[in-house]
Design a protein around this motif. Structure first.
Motif, short mmCIF file in Angstrom:
data_model
loop_
_atom_site.label_atom_id
_atom_site.label_comp_id
_atom_site.label_asym_id
_atom_site.label_seq_id
_atom_site.Cartn_x
_atom_site.Cartn_y
_atom_site.Cartn_z
N ALA A 19 -0.11 2.33 7.67
CA ALA A 19 1.31 2.30 7.30
C ALA A 19 1.81 3.71 6.95
N THR A 20 3.11 3.83 6.82
CA THR A 20 3.74 5.10 6.49
C THR A 20 3.56 5.41 5.00
N THR A 26 6.00 0.71 0.38
CA THR A 26 5.36 -0.18 -0.58
C THR A 26 5.11 -1.56 0.01
N ILE A 27 4.12 -2.24 -0.58
CA ILE A 27 3.89 -3.65 -0.30
C ILE A 27 3.98 -4.39 -1.63
N THR A 28 4.42 -5.62 -1.61
CA THR A 28 4.56 -6.42 -2.83
C THR A 28 4.00 -7.81 -2.59
N GLY A 48 -2.62 6.08 4.67
CA GLY A 48 -1.99 4.94 5.33
C GLY A 48 -2.38 3.59 4.77
N MET A 49 -3.07 3.58 3.62
CA MET A 49 -3.54 2.32 3.05
C MET A 49 -2.88 2.02 1.70
N ALA A 50 -2.66 0.72 1.47
CA ALA A 50 -2.22 0.22 0.16
C ALA A 50 -2.95 -1.09 -0.07
N THR A 89 1.81 1.26 -3.51
CA THR A 89 2.40 2.28 -2.65
C THR A 89 1.38 2.76 -1.63
N VAL A 90 1.82 2.89 -0.38
CA VAL A 90 0.95 3.38 0.69
C VAL A 90 0.60 4.85 0.41
#
Length: 70
Positions: free
Chosen positions: A30-31, A35-37, A58-60, A53-54
């Motif tokens: 990912a950029t 963020t992912i939730t 590129g990982m979260a 947060t990524v």
């Protein structure tokens, strides 16, 4: 489950008798800065959430988000 399109969501309906739910989630490639939730809802009410947060790689990762039902 591996989604192919974003944004992505997943709803799981639990059976009576369960007393705890847990979520692990992650994104790769990912950029950075995005963020992912992950959210846990009970009866349509949000009970718990966590955002990650990524990083520059590129990982979260969200690990161990849990909620105990009363």
């Amino acid at each position: 489950e591996i989604p192919t399109d974003l944004p992505w969501s997943k709803e799981i309906v639990l059976q009576n008798g369960l007393f705890q739910v847990g979520i692990n989630a992650g994104v790769f490639g990912a950029t950075p800065g995005k963020t992912i939730t992950a959210k846990i809802f009970v009866g349509g009410v949000e009970k718990k959430s966590e955002t990650a947060t990524v990083q520059s790689n590129g990982m979260a990762i969200i690990a161990g988000l849990s909620y105990t039902l009363k």
